[in-house]
Design a protein around this motif. Structure first.
Motif, PDB file in Angstrom:
ATOM      1  N   UNK A 171       0.806  -1.225   0.000  1.00 47.30           N
ATOM      2  CA  UNK A 171       0.000   0.000   0.000  1.00 47.30           C
ATOM      3  C   UNK A 171       0.844   1.281   0.000  1.00 47.30           C
ATOM      4  N   UNK A 172       2.119   1.153   0.235  1.00 45.33           N
ATOM      5  CA  UNK A 172       2.998   2.326   0.203  1.00 45.33           C
ATOM      6  C   UNK A 172       2.970   2.989  -1.169  1.00 45.33           C
ATOM      7  N   UNK A 173       2.883   2.206  -2.220  1.00 45.48           N
ATOM      8  CA  UNK A 173       2.853   2.763  -3.579  1.00 45.48           C
ATOM      9  C   UNK A 173       1.600   3.611  -3.793  1.00 45.48           C
ATOM     10  N   UNK A 174       0.453   3.146  -3.302  1.00 45.19           N
ATOM     11  CA  UNK A 174      -0.773   3.933  -3.431  1.00 45.19           C
ATOM     12  C   UNK A 174      -0.656   5.230  -2.646  1.00 45.19           C
ATOM     13  N   UNK A 175      -0.133   5.143  -1.448  1.00 42.88           N
ATOM     14  CA  UNK A 175       0.043   6.346  -0.631  1.00 42.88           C
ATOM     15  C   UNK A 175       0.971   7.342  -1.328  1.00 42.88           C
ATOM     16  N   UNK A 176       2.021   6.842  -1.940  1.00 40.53           N
ATOM     17  CA  UNK A 176       2.948   7.722  -2.666  1.00 40.53           C
ATOM     18  C   UNK A 176       2.249   8.379  -3.854  1.00 40.53           C
ATOM     19  N   UNK A 177       1.429   7.628  -4.581  1.00 38.87           N
ATOM     20  CA  UNK A 177       0.694   8.180  -5.714  1.00 38.87           C
ATOM     21  C   UNK A 177      -0.278   9.265  -5.288  1.00 38.87           C
ATOM     22  N   UNK A 178      -0.982   9.036  -4.199  1.00 31.78           N
ATOM     23  CA  UNK A 178      -1.918  10.044  -3.696  1.00 31.78           C
ATOM     24  C   UNK A 178      -1.169  11.271  -3.200  1.00 31.78           C
ATOM     25  N   UNK A 179      -0.055  11.063  -2.536  1.00 34.81           N
ATOM     26  CA  UNK A 179       0.770  12.172  -2.044  1.00 34.81           C
ATOM     27  C   UNK A 179       1.202  13.083  -3.193  1.00 34.81           C
ATOM     28  N   UNK A 180       1.691  12.488  -4.263  1.00 38.74           N
ATOM     29  CA  UNK A 180       2.129  13.261  -5.430  1.00 38.74           C
ATOM     30  C   UNK A 180       0.941  13.979  -6.066  1.00 38.74           C
ATOM     31  N   UNK A 181      -0.186  13.292  -6.176  1.00 39.24           N
ATOM     32  CA  UNK A 181      -1.371  13.887  -6.807  1.00 39.24           C
ATOM     33  C   UNK A 181      -1.890  15.090  -6.031  1.00 39.24           C
ATOM     34  N   UNK A 182      -1.821  15.039  -4.719  1.00 35.99           N
ATOM     35  CA  UNK A 182      -2.293  16.168  -3.905  1.00 35.99           C
ATOM     36  C   UNK A 182      -1.484  17.417  -4.225  1.00 35.99           C
ATOM     37  N   UNK A 183      -0.172  17.291  -4.263  1.00 37.55           N
ATOM     38  CA  UNK A 183       0.671  18.442  -4.576  1.00 37.55           C
ATOM     39  C   UNK A 183       0.439  18.934  -6.005  1.00 37.55           C
TER      40      UNK A 183
END
Length: 186
Positions: free
Chosen positions: A144-156
């Motif tokens: 799930x770290x990959x999904x969290x990283x994708x969402x993190x990037x998308x927010x910015x």
């Protein structure tokens, strides 16, 4: 903390690492685009605001610092000013669409990494007879770290996109106001 990250990367698959590298490149790209465009837009807005203030307060011609003046070469023709407006806004918004693209694709890239990570985890567990939740949970949480990283990037990316679109709108307002004044003065 660094040991935890290194341990995670050493236990991750090539796909997961590739996904995280791609998302890291996305993150660097969005910060570069944001900082570059923000500084550029702020400079343009300050020049156009000063030019509009000069044009409205003293009734003189447009400021030579204005992008509208540089493009129109001092002409007050409605068609030339309109073409200049379009050209200035096109140049000012260059690169901003990449933020939108990144904000919409980053979560999917992260989700892809998660799906592959979960599939690999289940493939590892297929050789074992009984697998409890205590064995599956850490593997899934790592995926799930990959999904969290994708969402993190998308927010910015989405936030920066919205900020820059607002700045382009502000610039467009100043340019349109100057053009209308120049056309009215004839």
């Amino acid at each position: 903390m660094i040991d935890l990250i290194l341990d995670y990367l050493s236990n991750s698959s090539a796909i997961t690492i590739l996904v995280l590298v791609l998302l890291s490149a996305y993150l660097v790209t969005i910060f570069w685009i944001f900082i570059y465009r923000l500084l550029n837009l702020n400079s343009l807005i300050v020049n156009e605001q000063k030019s509009l203030d000069t044009l409205t307060s003293r009734g003189t011609d447009i400021s030579p610092l204005s992008s509208l003046y540089k493009c129109s070469s001092g002409s007050s023709s409605k068609h030339i000013l309109h073409a200049c407006e379009i050209s200035i806004i096109k140049d000012a918004s260059f690169g901003i669409s990449w933020l939108s693209i990144i904000s919409s694709t980053a979560p999917f890239i992260g989700l892809f990494g998660t799906v592959v990570g979960i599939l690999e985890s289940f493939a590892k567990f297929s050789n074992q007879g009984k697998v409890g939740f205590s064995v599956i949970a850490p593997a899934i949480s790592e995926a799930l770290v990959a999904t969290a990283a994708g969402i993190f990037v998308a927010i910015f990316a989405y936030t920066f996109h919205q900020i820059l679109v607002r700045k382009v709108y502000e610039l467009n307002t100043y340019i349109k106001a100057q053009a209308e004044i120049l056309v009215a003065k004839g």
